[in-house]
Design a protein around this motif. Sequence first.
Motif, PDB file in Angstrom:
ATOM      1  N   TYR A  91       2.206  37.042 -14.165  1.00 54.25           N
ATOM      2  CA  TYR A  91       3.244  36.196 -13.576  1.00 54.25           C
ATOM      3  C   TYR A  91       3.611  35.062 -14.525  1.00 54.25           C
ATOM      4  N   SER A  92       4.897  34.916 -14.808  1.00 53.36           N
ATOM      5  CA  SER A  92       5.346  33.733 -15.553  1.00 53.36           C
ATOM      6  C   SER A  92       6.035  32.744 -14.613  1.00 53.36           C
ATOM      7  N   SER A  93       6.023  33.043 -13.322  1.00 55.33           N
ATOM      8  CA  SER A  93       6.527  32.145 -12.281  1.00 55.33           C
ATOM      9  C   SER A  93       5.633  32.297 -11.057  1.00 55.33           C
ATOM     10  N   SER A  94       5.415  31.187 -10.345  1.00 54.53           N
ATOM     11  CA  SER A  94       4.587  31.234  -9.144  1.00 54.53           C
ATOM     12  C   SER A  94       4.977  30.110  -8.196  1.00 54.53           C
ATOM     13  N   ASP A  95       4.984  30.413  -6.914  1.00 56.18           N
ATOM     14  CA  ASP A  95       5.228  29.388  -5.911  1.00 56.18           C
ATOM     15  C   ASP A  95       4.122  28.340  -5.925  1.00 56.18           C
ATOM     16  N   TYR A  97       1.407  26.489  -3.956  1.00 60.44           N
ATOM     17  CA  TYR A  97       0.599  26.841  -2.794  1.00 60.44           C
ATOM     18  C   TYR A  97       0.014  25.625  -2.086  1.00 60.44           C
ATOM     19  N   SER A  98       0.400  24.420  -2.468  1.00 56.94           N
ATOM     20  CA  SER A  98      -0.200  23.196  -1.921  1.00 56.94           C
ATOM     21  C   SER A  98       0.157  22.942  -0.467  1.00 56.94           C
ATOM     22  N   GLY A  99       1.248  23.494   0.016  1.00 59.63           N
ATOM     23  CA  GLY A  99       1.726  23.209   1.358  1.00 59.63           C
ATOM     24  C   GLY A  99       2.767  22.109   1.383  1.00 59.63           C
ATOM     25  N   GLU A 100       3.004  21.474   0.231  1.00 59.10           N
ATOM     26  CA  GLU A 100       4.029  20.428   0.144  1.00 59.10           C
ATOM     27  C   GLU A 100       5.435  21.016   0.137  1.00 59.10           C
ATOM     28  N   PHE A 101       5.537  22.297  -0.182  1.00 58.96           N
ATOM     29  CA  PHE A 101       6.833  22.961  -0.303  1.00 58.96           C
ATOM     30  C   PHE A 101       6.777  24.292   0.421  1.00 58.96           C
ATOM     31  N   MET A 102       7.933  24.821   0.695  1.00 57.47           N
ATOM     32  CA  MET A 102       8.012  26.165   1.263  1.00 57.47           C
ATOM     33  C   MET A 102       7.878  27.187   0.133  1.00 57.47           C
ATOM     34  N   THR A 103       7.624  28.425   0.512  1.00 60.68           N
ATOM     35  CA  THR A 103       7.420  29.470  -0.489  1.00 60.68           C
ATOM     36  C   THR A 103       8.262  30.697  -0.167  1.00 60.68           C
ATOM     37  N   ASN A 104       8.474  31.500  -1.154  1.00 59.98           N
ATOM     38  CA  ASN A 104       9.073  32.836  -1.187  1.00 59.98           C
ATOM     39  C   ASN A 104      10.568  32.773  -1.480  1.00 59.98           C
ATOM     40  N   PRO A 105      11.069  33.839  -2.084  1.00 60.03           N
ATOM     41  CA  PRO A 105      12.448  33.833  -2.586  1.00 60.03           C
ATOM     42  C   PRO A 105      13.535  33.841  -1.527  1.00 60.03           C
ATOM     43  N   THR A 106      13.177  33.972  -0.245  1.00 65.91           N
ATOM     44  CA  THR A 106      14.205  33.913   0.793  1.00 65.91           C
ATOM     45  C   THR A 106      14.562  32.476   1.169  1.00 65.91           C
ATOM     46  N   VAL A 107      13.758  31.513   0.700  1.00 67.58           N
ATOM     47  CA  VAL A 107      13.964  30.093   1.007  1.00 67.58           C
ATOM     48  C   VAL A 107      14.803  29.473  -0.112  1.00 67.58           C
ATOM     49  N   PRO A 108      15.803  28.653   0.220  1.00 71.04           N
ATOM     50  CA  PRO A 108      16.610  28.001  -0.823  1.00 71.04           C
ATOM     51  C   PRO A 108      15.739  27.190  -1.799  1.00 71.04           C
ATOM     52  N   ARG A 112      11.685  24.590  -2.344  1.00 68.73           N
ATOM     53  CA  ARG A 112      10.561  25.218  -3.046  1.00 68.73           C
ATOM     54  C   ARG A 112      10.222  24.431  -4.309  1.00 68.73           C
ATOM     55  N   HIS A 113       9.059  24.676  -4.841  1.00 71.91           N
ATOM     56  CA  HIS A 113       8.638  24.088  -6.112  1.00 71.91           C
ATOM     57  C   HIS A 113       7.954  25.192  -6.932  1.00 71.91           C
ATOM     58  N   VAL A 114       8.778  26.025  -7.544  1.00 72.41           N
ATOM     59  CA  VAL A 114       8.255  27.149  -8.312  1.00 72.41           C
ATOM     60  C   VAL A 114       7.799  26.646  -9.679  1.00 72.41           C
ATOM     61  N   GLN A 115       6.603  27.061 -10.064  1.00 68.51           N
ATOM     62  CA  GLN A 115       6.057  26.689 -11.361  1.00 68.51           C
ATOM     63  C   GLN A 115       6.288  27.843 -12.334  1.00 68.51           C
ATOM     64  N   HIS A 116       6.816  27.498 -13.506  1.00 74.38           N
ATOM     65  CA  HIS A 116       7.126  28.503 -14.520  1.00 74.38           C
ATOM     66  C   HIS A 116       6.356  28.197 -15.799  1.00 74.38           C
ATOM     67  N   GLY A 117       5.955  29.214 -16.527  1.00 75.53           N
ATOM     68  CA  GLY A 117       5.310  29.042 -17.823  1.00 75.53           C
ATOM     69  C   GLY A 117       5.208  30.374 -18.540  1.00 75.53           C
TER      70      GLY A 117
END
Length: 187
Positions: A91-95, A97-108, A112-117
Amino acid sequence: MAFLARAQLEAMGFAGLGEDVLISDAARIYNAANISIGSHVRIDDFCILSPGSGGIHIGKHVHIGCFSSLIGKEAISLGDFSGLSSRVSVYSSSDDYSGEFMTNPTVPERFRHVQHGAVSIGRHAIIGSGCVILPGVTVGEGAAASSLALIARDLEPFTSYFGVPARKTGERKRDLLALEKKLGAQG
């Protein structure tokens, strides 16, 4: 396992396509224009390659075992002679998981706070069955991760790892470098 014909591969529109490339007709390739593949590469049944703008870059003499997936916005690169065993997930991208943000690609995106690297798997690295590689990781040249390891941090070159999270277990021999030279001398 049935492999796609060369004409089928060329019609997919890869950014680069080497010689002797074997891709199973049961693999799923998305955004082929963002994927470059070197020569002597084999991608087995039920693999998923889904690159974002960073692309997926596969060197020469690379094997990607069945049910493996390479997914994410940032670059994913597999160096020459590297291999992913079955069911490896990169994975070079991941949601978040802290609970501070919503997750999954159906959410605007704004919720979300997607982490990329970028993920880089070095030459002669081998990743065992069931391993998971998280965003931002560099797997050093010749590193080896045993089955089911969670790779959340960089792996040192020519070092073996095991566990969740992956921990160093020893050094790996470098004899394969001499064998690479012999293979190159054979043409």
